[in-house]
Scaffold this motif. Structure first.
Motif, mmCIF file in Angstrom:
data_model
loop_
_atom_site.group_PDB
_atom_site.id
_atom_site.type_symbol
_atom_site.label_atom_id
_atom_site.label_comp_id
_atom_site.label_asym_id
_atom_site.label_seq_id
_atom_site.Cartn_x
_atom_site.Cartn_y
_atom_site.Cartn_z
ATOM 1 N N ALA A 51 51.655 12.069 95.849
ATOM 2 C CA ALA A 51 52.175 11.588 97.258
ATOM 3 C C ALA A 51 51.695 10.270 97.518
ATOM 4 N N VAL A 52 50.431 9.974 97.277
ATOM 5 C CA VAL A 52 49.744 8.624 97.480
ATOM 6 C C VAL A 52 50.581 7.717 96.605
ATOM 7 N N ALA A 77 47.681 4.660 102.041
ATOM 8 C CA ALA A 77 47.867 6.123 101.724
ATOM 9 C C ALA A 77 47.032 6.928 101.078
ATOM 10 N N ASP A 109 45.698 9.493 104.009
ATOM 11 C CA ASP A 109 46.624 10.357 104.548
ATOM 12 C C ASP A 109 47.222 11.487 103.661
ATOM 13 N N LYS A 110 47.407 11.352 102.557
ATOM 14 C CA LYS A 110 48.060 12.092 101.602
ATOM 15 C C LYS A 110 47.128 13.184 100.892
ATOM 16 N N GLN A 158 54.183 6.883 98.215
ATOM 17 C CA GLN A 158 54.105 6.081 99.383
ATOM 18 C C GLN A 158 53.796 4.438 98.670
#
Length: 330
Positions: free
Chosen positions: A182-183, A173, A176-177, A186
């Motif tokens: 958001a990390v 993660a 990507d975030k 996930q």
């Protein structure tokens, strides 16, 4: 065996110490090879003959019993040496596998990340172990330098397996975030999917960008300590307590991100509870906040090694729990 022979000669033929010559092959089996153990047994037999003559025991039943005892114990010692060598080889192979697993699970952190220098110290509670339930990772991403430090509930292989899931979720993660929450979301989703029972992980997720702050998300982990350039120490406490990773599915609120100042010359120390819960012989906890001054070295890694040595000196022996420390100097 030389000491036994000397004692036998000094005490005269009235007292017999020949049976103590079996100490030779017995001790040889502890560290020597099978061949060396056999040679020591031969030396014991060679010593027993002139000593038997000195004690007027040649040709007597007592001497035959002594010789038989030396031969029997030499044979048993050779077998023990053979079994020990086999176990040592097996242990060496297991250690090689453990070292390979450690390199995959806990990869070496970069010594330079963005405009920061990084130092790491990991001390296992078991002297023969090189891996445990503490975990860490540092990644330089387009969004900034992100890091993770955590402590898995429990010990042993189950804790290592859980640590692998946590690190895998973070590594997937972190690139990507765009935002830190958001990390975290996930990671939580992935971890809850794989954790079973009541397992949980205390952890801190951090992000350093170009401004003079550091963003933190704390899942019930000990708060990091910040050593300012002027020597003052501050604890980066979260605005509110949060439960560890793996327990938010039970209806508890997730941690909220918060920021603390982190300017040039500042250092921030992340650590696991094995550091602050380490006790000396009188039961006193390690005063980490008072010892942060030890980090004022030109090289962050050298300062962290001084702090680790002070921790071990405080305990006066092996640690009761794994202790990981991750230091960032801006």
């Amino acid at each position: 065996m030389a000491v036994v022979a000397l004692i036998d000669l000094l005490n005269g033929p009235t007292l017999g110490f020949l049976s103590l010559l079996t100490l030779g092959p017995t001790f040889a089996s502890v560290s020597g090879s099978v061949r060396r153990t056999a040679l020591v047994g031969v030396v014991a037999l060679a010593l027993s003959l002139p000593l038997a003559a000195y004690n007027h025991l040649l040709g007597r039943t007592q001497n035959y019993v002594t010789l038989t005892t030396i031969i029997a114990i030499t044979g048993a010692s050779m077998l023990a040496s053979h079994l020990r060598i086999g176990r040592e080889r097996e242990l060496a192979n297991v250690r090689l596998v453990a070292e390979a697993a450690q390199r995959v699970l806990l990869r070496p952190v970069p010594r330079q990340a963005g405009n920061m220098r990084v130092a790491l110290s990991y001390t296992s509670a078991a002297a023969e172990a090189q891996i445990g339930g503490d975990l860490y990772e540092v990644a330089t991403t387009p969004q900034g330098v992100r890091l993770l430090i955590g402590d898995v509930q429990g010990k042993g292989l189950d804790a290592v397996e859980t640590a692998a899931w946590v690190l895998g979720a973070f590594r997937e993660a972190v690139y990507d975030k765009d935002e830190l929450p958001a990390v975290a979301d996930q990671m939580e989703t992935s971890i809850v999917r794989h954790l079973t029972g009541e397992k949980f992980v205390t952890a801190i997720l951090a992000e350093v960008r170009d401004d003079d702050t550091i963003s933190l998300l704390n899942w019930g982990h000990p708060s990091p300590l910040i050593l300012r350039g002027d020597g003052t120490v501050h604890s980066a406490e979260p605005p509110e307590e949060a439960v560890p990773l793996g327990l938010t599915s039970f209806g508890h609120t997730r941690p909220k991100p918060y920021q603390v100042p982190f300017a040039d010359g500042d250092q921030i120390l992340f650590y696991t509870d094995g550091v602050i819960e380490a006790r000396d012989g009188r039961g006193a906890f390690y005063p980490l906040g008072e010892r942060m001054c030890l980090l004022q070295c030109e090289d962050p890694q050298a300062g962290l090694e001084v702090l680790r040595a002070d921790l071990l000196h405080h305990v006066g022996g092996p640690l009761d729990d794994d202790a990981a420390m991750l230091l960032l100097r801006r």
